[in-house]
Scaffold this active site. Structure first.
Site, PDB file in Angstrom:
ATOM      1  N   GLY A 110      -3.126  -7.399  -3.741  1.00  8.96           N
ATOM      2  CA  GLY A 110      -1.965  -7.662  -3.597  1.00  8.96           C
ATOM      3  C   GLY A 110      -1.517  -7.318  -1.891  1.00  8.96           C
ATOM      4  O   GLY A 110      -1.311  -8.120  -0.818  1.00  8.96           O
ATOM      5  N   ARG A 150      -0.770 -17.333  -4.459  1.00  7.02           N
ATOM      6  CA  ARG A 150      -0.690 -17.557  -5.568  1.00  7.02           C
ATOM      7  C   ARG A 150       0.090 -18.387  -5.878  1.00  7.02           C
ATOM      8  O   ARG A 150      -0.765 -19.408  -7.198  1.00  7.02           O
ATOM      9  CB  ARG A 150       0.381 -16.427  -6.235  1.00  7.02           C
ATOM     10  CG  ARG A 150       0.036 -15.060  -6.144  1.00  7.02           C
ATOM     11  CD  ARG A 150       0.326 -13.879  -7.309  1.00  7.02           C
ATOM     12  NE  ARG A 150      -0.854 -12.902  -7.558  1.00  7.02           N
ATOM     13  CZ  ARG A 150       0.147 -10.970  -7.596  1.00  7.02           C
ATOM     14  NH1 ARG A 150       0.690 -11.541  -8.544  1.00  7.02           N
ATOM     15  NH2 ARG A 150      -1.573 -10.850  -7.811  1.00  7.02           N
ATOM     16  N   GLY A 166      -4.294  -5.953  -9.733  1.00  7.02           N
ATOM     17  CA  GLY A 166      -5.104  -4.958 -10.966  1.00  7.02           C
ATOM     18  C   GLY A 166      -6.619  -5.840 -11.964  1.00  7.02           C
ATOM     19  O   GLY A 166      -7.542  -5.285 -12.083  1.00  7.02           O
ATOM     20  N   LYS A 191      -2.620   3.254  -4.359  1.00  7.94           N
ATOM     21  CA  LYS A 191      -2.308   3.311  -5.937  1.00  7.94           C
ATOM     22  C   LYS A 191      -3.576   4.331  -5.979  1.00  7.94           C
ATOM     23  O   LYS A 191      -4.309   4.047  -7.223  1.00  7.94           O
ATOM     24  CB  LYS A 191      -2.384   2.410  -6.574  1.00  7.94           C
ATOM     25  CG  LYS A 191      -1.364   1.604  -6.531  1.00  7.94           C
ATOM     26  CD  LYS A 191      -1.604   0.425  -7.569  1.00  7.94           C
ATOM     27  CE  LYS A 191      -0.153  -1.059  -6.617  1.00  7.94           C
ATOM     28  NZ  LYS A 191      -0.646  -2.317  -7.400  1.00  7.94           N
TER      29      LYS A 191
END
Ligand code: ADP
Ligand code: 3PG
Ligand code: MG
Length: 410
Positions: A363, A41, A388, A204
């Site tokens: 991620g 990032r 997300g 998730k």
């Protein structure tokens, strides 16, 4: 790529010599010793910062890291990220251990042209996540900024002070990373080269299962792995032993099947949703755990299903080989344990060697492919910095941190 971005970007406003507040997403994994473990990032933010440096700007970078819950917590300091940014830019970067207040004001006032100042973690103040107007006003005022550049693609699905309220105080435009992420992801989803296959896995489940629902409309094939597949298999009556599943997803799973039946008819609908017919199971979650491959209906009471099996992998690769576009979010297995990386490695290899457009987000998924790839991600069309945020964008949602930027010229 086609089409124009619907918001103003850095190229549309006169930034030369200005003080510019840049929101980055430096929410990066750290080692036990507090060093940056994966700098993807930070690296991806460099073109924006370099462009501003070349234009003689005073740059003030803000970000969050982790979830310190509105309190100062040294474990989540951005100082290591500032250090890494300095190495990447090959020039000094000043770190200020606060993000609002007199110290910030004085530091920016004294900063020369073509300089970079990184401020401390925004989430040390409750005003950040509360999208508090007063906190945003202080950020704008104390950083003396003329413009706000939103370049934290990974966080624009949140409406926080530094992604939403701040735009009430400063003319706000998109950074280069944000624009590239948005254009790449939306054009792959709006005008996809077909067949389009979505591979979805990971842990998730409740965050992602809604995306499958939308993918039924969008994709020509959906391959499921990880705890997401475990949850669907359990819904369909398989015993999953100790495997990770998320209960309470029955309604959305029923909606997914209803949509698939509507799209393909009652006899063919299950060709759209590829669930694993076998699984790699282990009896522990230790790094040394060993693997057995069993049928999806033969998971023992003490087993954890931690990867899709070899037959399922063969089926998946056959689908992938016909695809012109592949979207991948969520690892197919528990890749932290070497024995359960096989399916994700096989998918990465097939995408890297094949010609399909490949868009990888998440991620853990990005982390996995970047470590796997000897070319640091270049083997794929696009490795997103967003988790997300990329998922929400792929599922057709508008992202609050993009919506509030200045509208683009028609
Ligand atoms: P991303 O961060 O890419 O969006 P997630 O956070 O949803 O993806 O999922 C990645 C995590 O899912 C990894 O830590 C991996 O260990 C876990 N995972 C994948 N498959 C399984 C599985 N079968 N059982 C438990 N965890 C799994
Ligand atoms: C991410 O890592 O997905 C972003 O930095 C957002 O972090 P959050 O989920 O803590 O808001
Ligand atoms: Mg994750």
């Amino acid at each position: 790529m086609g089409g124009n971005f619907y918001k103003l970007s850095m190229n549309d406003v006169p930034l030369r010599g200005k003080t510019v507040l840049v929101r980055a997403d430096y929410n990066v994994p750290l080692t036990k010793d507090g060093e940056v473990d994966d700098d993807y990032r930070i690296r991806m933010s460099v073109p924006t910062i370099q462009r501003l440096l070349d234009q003689g700007c005073r740059i003030v970078v803000v970000s969050h890291l982790g979830r310190p819950d509105g309190k100062k917590d040294e474990r989540y300091t951005l100082e290591p990220a500032a250090k890494r940014l300095a190495e990447l830019l090959k020039q000094p970067v000043r770190f200020i251990d606060d993000c609002v207040g007199h110290k910030v004001y004085m530091a920016v006032k004294r900063a020369p042209k073509s300089s970079v100042t990184v401020l401390e973690n925004l989430r040390f103040y409750p005003g950040e996540e509360a999208n508090d107007m007063e906190f945003a006003r202080q950020l704008a005022k104390q950083t003396r900024a003329d413009y706000f550049v939103q370049d934290g693609f990974g966080v624009v699905h949140r409406a926080h002070a530094s992604t939403s309220a701040i735009t009430a105080f400063l003319p706000s435009v998109a950074g280069l990373l944000l624009e590239r992420e948005y254009m790449t992801i939306t054009s792959a989803m709006k005008r996809p080269k077909r067949p389009l296959v979505a591979v979805m896995g990971g842990a998730k489940v409740s965050d992602k299962i809604g995306v499958i629902e939308r993918m039924v409309d969008v994709a020509d094939g959906i391959v499921l792995g990880g705890a997401l597949a475990n949850t669907m298999l359990a819904h369909n009556g398989a015993r999953m032993g100790k495997s990770k599943i998320e209960p309470g997803q029955d309604e959305v799973i029923e909606r997914i099947y209803a949509k698939a039946r509507h799209k393909l008819g009652t006899t063919n609908y299950d060709t759209l949703l590829l669930l694993p017919d076998d699984l790699g199971v282990g009896t522990s979650l230790e790094p040394s755990a060993t693997r057995r491959d069993v049928g999806a209906r033969a998971v023992g009471n003490d087993d954890y299903a931690l990867d899709i099996g070899p037959q399922a992998t063969t089926h998946m690769l056959a689908v992938i080989e016909t695809a012109a576009t592949v979207i991948w979010n969520g690892t197919l297995g528990m890749c932290e344990i070497p024995a359960f990386r096989a399916a994700s490695e096989a998918l990465a290899a097939t995408l890297a060697e094949g010609r399909a457009t490949s868009i990888i987000g998440g991620g853990d998924t990005a982390d996995f492919v970047l470590h796997w790839d000897k070319q640091a991600g270049k083997s794929f069309t696009h490795v997103s910095t967003g988790g997300g945020a990329s998922l929400e964008l792929m599922s057709g949602l508008t992202l609050p941190g993009i919506e509030c930027l200045l509208p683009g010229k028609k």
